[in-house]
Scaffold this motif. Structure first.
Motif, mmCIF file in Angstrom:
data_model
loop_
_atom_site.group_PDB
_atom_site.id
_atom_site.type_symbol
_atom_site.label_atom_id
_atom_site.label_comp_id
_atom_site.label_asym_id
_atom_site.label_seq_id
_atom_site.Cartn_x
_atom_site.Cartn_y
_atom_site.Cartn_z
ATOM 1 N N ALA A 19 0.833 -1.203 0.000
ATOM 2 C CA ALA A 19 0.000 0.000 0.000
ATOM 3 C C ALA A 19 0.867 1.252 0.000
ATOM 4 O O ALA A 19 1.841 1.359 0.744
ATOM 5 C CB ALA A 19 -0.923 -0.005 1.221
ATOM 6 N N GLY A 20 0.487 2.213 -0.837
ATOM 7 C CA GLY A 20 1.237 3.455 -0.968
ATOM 8 C C GLY A 20 2.289 3.381 -2.046
ATOM 9 O O GLY A 20 2.438 4.316 -2.845
ATOM 10 N N TRP A 21 3.023 2.299 -2.081
ATOM 11 C CA TRP A 21 4.102 2.152 -3.066
ATOM 12 C C TRP A 21 3.580 1.815 -4.454
ATOM 13 O O TRP A 21 4.300 1.980 -5.449
ATOM 14 C CB TRP A 21 5.115 1.122 -2.589
ATOM 15 C CG TRP A 21 5.857 1.590 -1.388
ATOM 16 C CD1 TRP A 21 5.662 1.195 -0.094
ATOM 17 C CD2 TRP A 21 6.890 2.589 -1.353
ATOM 18 N NE1 TRP A 21 6.511 1.882 0.750
ATOM 19 C CE2 TRP A 21 7.278 2.742 0.006
ATOM 20 C CE3 TRP A 21 7.511 3.368 -2.315
ATOM 21 C CZ2 TRP A 21 8.259 3.634 0.401
ATOM 22 C CZ3 TRP A 21 8.495 4.268 -1.928
ATOM 23 C CH2 TRP A 21 8.861 4.389 -0.580
ATOM 24 N N LEU A 22 2.340 1.349 -4.537
ATOM 25 C CA LEU A 22 1.749 1.104 -5.856
ATOM 26 C C LEU A 22 1.624 2.415 -6.625
ATOM 27 O O LEU A 22 1.904 2.469 -7.833
ATOM 28 C CB LEU A 22 0.385 0.439 -5.693
ATOM 29 C CG LEU A 22 -0.442 0.215 -6.965
ATOM 30 C CD1 LEU A 22 0.366 -0.471 -8.048
ATOM 31 C CD2 LEU A 22 -1.690 -0.587 -6.641
ATOM 32 N N LEU A 23 1.216 3.483 -5.966
ATOM 33 C CA LEU A 23 1.144 4.792 -6.603
ATOM 34 C C LEU A 23 2.522 5.221 -7.101
ATOM 35 O O LEU A 23 2.670 5.720 -8.215
ATOM 36 C CB LEU A 23 0.580 5.822 -5.628
ATOM 37 C CG LEU A 23 0.582 7.284 -6.087
ATOM 38 C CD1 LEU A 23 -0.240 7.467 -7.350
ATOM 39 C CD2 LEU A 23 0.070 8.194 -4.970
ATOM 40 N N LEU A 73 8.110 15.234 1.032
ATOM 41 C CA LEU A 73 7.373 14.895 -0.181
ATOM 42 C C LEU A 73 5.933 14.524 0.155
ATOM 43 O O LEU A 73 5.688 13.692 1.052
ATOM 44 C CB LEU A 73 8.033 13.725 -0.901
ATOM 45 C CG LEU A 73 9.364 13.976 -1.612
ATOM 46 C CD1 LEU A 73 9.917 12.666 -2.143
ATOM 47 C CD2 LEU A 73 9.197 14.975 -2.750
ATOM 48 N N GLU A 74 4.983 15.107 -0.577
ATOM 49 C CA GLU A 74 3.583 14.709 -0.397
ATOM 50 C C GLU A 74 3.393 13.237 -0.747
ATOM 51 O O GLU A 74 2.582 12.542 -0.146
ATOM 52 C CB GLU A 74 2.667 15.577 -1.256
ATOM 53 C CG GLU A 74 1.203 15.249 -1.083
ATOM 54 C CD GLU A 74 0.284 16.097 -1.920
ATOM 55 O OE1 GLU A 74 -0.760 15.585 -2.377
ATOM 56 O OE2 GLU A 74 0.598 17.290 -2.118
ATOM 57 N N LEU A 75 4.152 12.758 -1.721
ATOM 58 C CA LEU A 75 4.057 11.358 -2.113
ATOM 59 C C LEU A 75 4.434 10.446 -0.957
ATOM 60 O O LEU A 75 3.808 9.395 -0.742
ATOM 61 C CB LEU A 75 4.967 11.105 -3.317
ATOM 62 C CG LEU A 75 4.740 9.822 -4.112
ATOM 63 C CD1 LEU A 75 3.322 9.756 -4.654
ATOM 64 C CD2 LEU A 75 5.744 9.731 -5.249
ATOM 65 N N MET A 76 5.431 10.831 -0.174
ATOM 66 C CA MET A 76 5.831 10.014 0.968
ATOM 67 C C MET A 76 4.807 10.104 2.101
ATOM 68 O O MET A 76 4.617 9.149 2.853
ATOM 69 C CB MET A 76 7.210 10.455 1.464
ATOM 70 C CG MET A 76 8.337 10.146 0.477
ATOM 71 S SD MET A 76 8.465 8.367 0.061
ATOM 72 C CE MET A 76 7.692 8.315 -1.566
ATOM 73 N N GLU A 77 4.132 11.241 2.204
ATOM 74 C CA GLU A 77 3.033 11.350 3.173
ATOM 75 C C GLU A 77 1.910 10.397 2.788
ATOM 76 O O GLU A 77 1.283 9.778 3.649
ATOM 77 C CB GLU A 77 2.518 12.785 3.217
ATOM 78 C CG GLU A 77 1.409 13.006 4.228
ATOM 79 C CD GLU A 77 0.898 14.434 4.208
ATOM 80 O OE1 GLU A 77 -0.009 14.736 3.401
ATOM 81 O OE2 GLU A 77 1.420 15.252 4.993
ATOM 82 N N THR A 78 1.667 10.279 1.486
ATOM 83 C CA THR A 78 0.661 9.332 1.001
ATOM 84 C C THR A 78 1.058 7.900 1.329
ATOM 85 O O THR A 78 0.217 7.093 1.752
ATOM 86 C CB THR A 78 0.478 9.497 -0.518
ATOM 87 O OG1 THR A 78 0.061 10.822 -0.794
ATOM 88 C CG2 THR A 78 -0.550 8.524 -1.052
ATOM 89 N N VAL A 79 2.321 7.582 1.156
ATOM 90 C CA VAL A 79 2.798 6.237 1.508
ATOM 91 C C VAL A 79 2.593 5.982 2.996
ATOM 92 O O VAL A 79 2.113 4.909 3.396
ATOM 93 C CB VAL A 79 4.281 6.075 1.121
ATOM 94 C CG1 VAL A 79 4.833 4.768 1.678
ATOM 95 C CG2 VAL A 79 4.451 6.123 -0.398
ATOM 96 N N GLN A 80 2.923 6.952 3.831
ATOM 97 C CA GLN A 80 2.743 6.801 5.274
ATOM 98 C C GLN A 80 1.267 6.584 5.613
ATOM 99 O O GLN A 80 0.928 5.713 6.431
ATOM 100 C CB GLN A 80 3.266 8.042 5.986
ATOM 101 C CG GLN A 80 3.163 7.971 7.508
ATOM 102 C CD GLN A 80 3.590 9.281 8.165
ATOM 103 O OE1 GLN A 80 3.849 10.271 7.476
ATOM 104 N NE2 GLN A 80 3.645 9.292 9.490
ATOM 105 N N PRO A 92 -8.840 5.938 -4.056
ATOM 106 C CA PRO A 92 -8.123 4.662 -3.966
ATOM 107 C C PRO A 92 -6.628 4.791 -4.227
ATOM 108 O O PRO A 92 -5.845 3.953 -3.754
ATOM 109 C CB PRO A 92 -8.800 3.783 -5.022
ATOM 110 C CG PRO A 92 -9.457 4.752 -5.959
ATOM 111 C CD PRO A 92 -9.859 5.913 -5.113
ATOM 112 N N GLU A 93 -6.207 5.827 -4.968
ATOM 113 C CA GLU A 93 -4.771 6.007 -5.205
ATOM 114 C C GLU A 93 -4.013 6.242 -3.911
ATOM 115 O O GLU A 93 -2.806 5.993 -3.837
ATOM 116 C CB GLU A 93 -4.554 7.179 -6.170
ATOM 117 C CG GLU A 93 -4.660 8.577 -5.585
ATOM 118 C CD GLU A 93 -6.064 9.060 -5.346
ATOM 119 O OE1 GLU A 93 -6.242 10.190 -4.869
ATOM 120 O OE2 GLU A 93 -7.018 8.298 -5.651
ATOM 121 N N GLN A 94 -4.697 6.683 -2.868
ATOM 122 C CA GLN A 94 -4.054 7.003 -1.599
ATOM 123 C C GLN A 94 -3.741 5.771 -0.760
ATOM 124 O O GLN A 94 -2.900 5.834 0.145
ATOM 125 C CB GLN A 94 -4.950 7.940 -0.777
ATOM 126 C CG GLN A 94 -5.254 9.267 -1.440
ATOM 127 C CD GLN A 94 -4.147 10.270 -1.266
ATOM 128 O OE1 GLN A 94 -3.272 10.116 -0.406
ATOM 129 N NE2 GLN A 94 -4.157 11.328 -2.059
#
Length: 513
Positions: A70-74, A357-364, A383-385
């Motif tokens: 989860a998160g890394w798929l994005l 990074l916002e992307l890393m916040e999404t991963v978290q 669902p991307e989140q």
């Protein structure tokens, strides 16, 4: 320094640019259905088992990414787009090699790569870069230096068919190239044309097979939705003017100066009478790309992307033919507008160097959801989140907010044909929900129809059912958890209309806690 070495350095520089913008760009809700479709490939097929609003090649091709957590798929989906953008750039450089000086090829490919549209397609997990890479490869195959034989024609047709299987709007440039082949039929022979047609049909097999498995959901997702939903949504939010021809032309014109596109168009027009059959191939693809950019409602920057490879290839071939003065004007204007086009993406890179990074916040955020849900079903309009192999997405929300916000007759058709959840169900609080719901991505007010955001009725429903909330990283994000005396809710049965026998309604069950 040899041309091959220069090409490698240019591709390296572009690769670093693409990687930087892909990692630093904010998460966009456009990414929702694409990431969800990849994740749900673990459980079935698009259209038959969940709604998908595009042609199907991208989730089929990227299905191995569904194994990412989860998160890394994005992140993985964005990196795949970086690779596709590099393929498109390489194909254009390869096509131009030996046909124009390296400086002209470098200027053109660099101009294409720094347009706002191209960078947007590269930095988000949409389906723009895979078809543009296939289109660029098709142009390379159809422009050999020693004549077009049936083998190359079949390969070129395959690339075009696959491009359409990745994004339906590529049908227009592909059709234009087909007309170019017919125009040259006496010269190249009908065997070559037949080979190209058979290759195109082979490239369309993903569409044909999935249409055969689920014809009504396929037609609804690929055609009906794109024809009806934009008119409904933009009227509901009080902005029907964005659908008018003049506004679309204005927005398209503005986008051409968000990068070197306008400069390339002017070079093309100035040299339109020059060149032989190969340049006419590019001219045909340019016209198809212009139609592909204009026809969708409303106009968005990503619709310009299919135009870019043939346009900038044509500009590269034409630049050396300009007088020295006009060449300097064209390159200068292109450089200035390229800076304008890249400014937004480069600004994101600069901000990312100063802030997390916002992307890393999404991963978290996704990792927390995965840990809390432990493989049980999650409903979300974003669902991307949270998508990944350790989060089980509710397939009724696979299209993110786009099907959910349909109303009226279109909403009822959405529910009947695809089994997707719709806004009116949540507003009436009759929507069956799993034990976990994630909100926070669709709270932007859209008056008058959605004054508190598209996901407001979903939030109201979980509150009325006494879900407890856990705040997630990021402003406004919550994980809602159904609770009973034992601490976890037994989810209600799936509420499907009696006439709906789609597999999504037959197979979707919730685990009893």
């Amino acid at each position: 320094m040899g041309e091959t070495i220069k090409t490698r350095w240019l591709l390296l520089a572009l690769g670093l640019l693409f990687l930087a913008v892909a990692l630093s760009a904010p998460v966009n809700h456009d990414e929702s259905q694409y990431v969800a479709a990849i994740a749900l490939m673990r459980e079935g097929l698009p259209y038959r088992d969940w709604a998908y609003l595009q042609t199907p090649l991208q989730p089929l091709l990227l299905s191995p990414l569904s194994l990412l957590p989860a998160g890394w798929l994005l992140v993985g989906a964005r990196l795949a787009n970086v690779a596709f953008a590099l393929v498109a750039s390489w194909a254009l450089l390869r096509l131009l090699k030996g046909r124009t000086p390296f400086w002209a090829a470098a200027v053109a490919v660099g101009g294409m790569a720094t347009t706002n549209a191209f960078l947007f397609g590269t930095e988000v997990a949409r389906n723009d870069m895979l078809p543009v890479a296939l289109l660029s490869l098709a142009l390379l195959v159809f422009m050999p230096r020693q004549g077009l034989d049936w083998r190359r024609a079949a390969l070129g047709g395959l690339c075009l068919g696959l491009a359409i299987s990745a994004k339906i709007s590529l049908a227009l440039p592909a059709a234009a190239i087909g007309l170019w082949l017919l125009w040259r039929s006496r010269e190249i022979g009908w065997q070559v044309i037949a080979a190209a047609a058979l290759g195109g049909i082979a490239g369309l097999l993903p569409c044909l097979i999935l249409y055969a498995l689920a014809p009504e959901p396929f037609v609804f997702g690929v055609f009906t939705y794109s024809l009806e939903a934009p008119q409904q949504f933009w009227t509901l939010v009080g902005m029907p003017q964005v659908l008018t021809p003049l506004v679309k032309l204005r927005e398209l014109g503005i986008e051409t100066v968000e990068g070197a596109t306008l400069a390339a168009l002017l070079v093309w027009l100035l040299t339109l009478r020059q060149g032989g059959p190969e340049r006419r191939l590019l001219d045909a693809a340019i016209l198809g790309g212009l139609l592909a950019a204009y026809l969708p409602d409303p106009f968005f920057r990503q619709y310009l992307i299919p135009l870019l490879p043939p346009l900038f290839a044509r500009a590269a071939l034409s630049l050396p033919a300009l007088t020295h003065r006009w060449r300097q004007v064209a390159i200068g204007a292109g450089a200035i507008t390229a800076g304008v086009g890249a400014s937004g993406s480069v600004g994101n890179v600069v901000l990312a160097a100063q802030h997390p990074l916002e992307l890393m916040e999404t991963v978290q955020r996704a990792r927390i959801v995965a840990a809390m849900t432990k493989g049980r079903m999650v409903a979300t309009l974003s669902p991307e989140q949270v998508a990944g192999n350790d989060v089980r997405l509710d397939p009724r929300f696979a299209a993110g907010p786009f099907l959910f916000r349909t109303t009226g007759n279109l909403g009822q058709a959405t529910r009947r044909i695809t089994g997707a959840a719709i806004w009116e169900e949540a507003e009436a609080r009759t929507l069956a929900l799993p034990p976990f719901v994630v909100t926070g991505g669709e709270g932007k007010p859209r008056p008058p129809a959605f004054p508190y955001g598209v996901e407001a009725p979903l939030s109201r429903q979980v509150i009325s059912r006494y879900y407890k909330s856990i705040r997630l990283p990021g402003e406004g994000w919550f994980l809602w958890i159904a609770r009973t005396e034992k601490g976890w809710a037994e989810a209600p049965p799936l509420n499907c209309p009696p006439e709906n026998r789609q597999p999504i309604c037959l197979k979707l069950t919730y685990q009893r806690e």
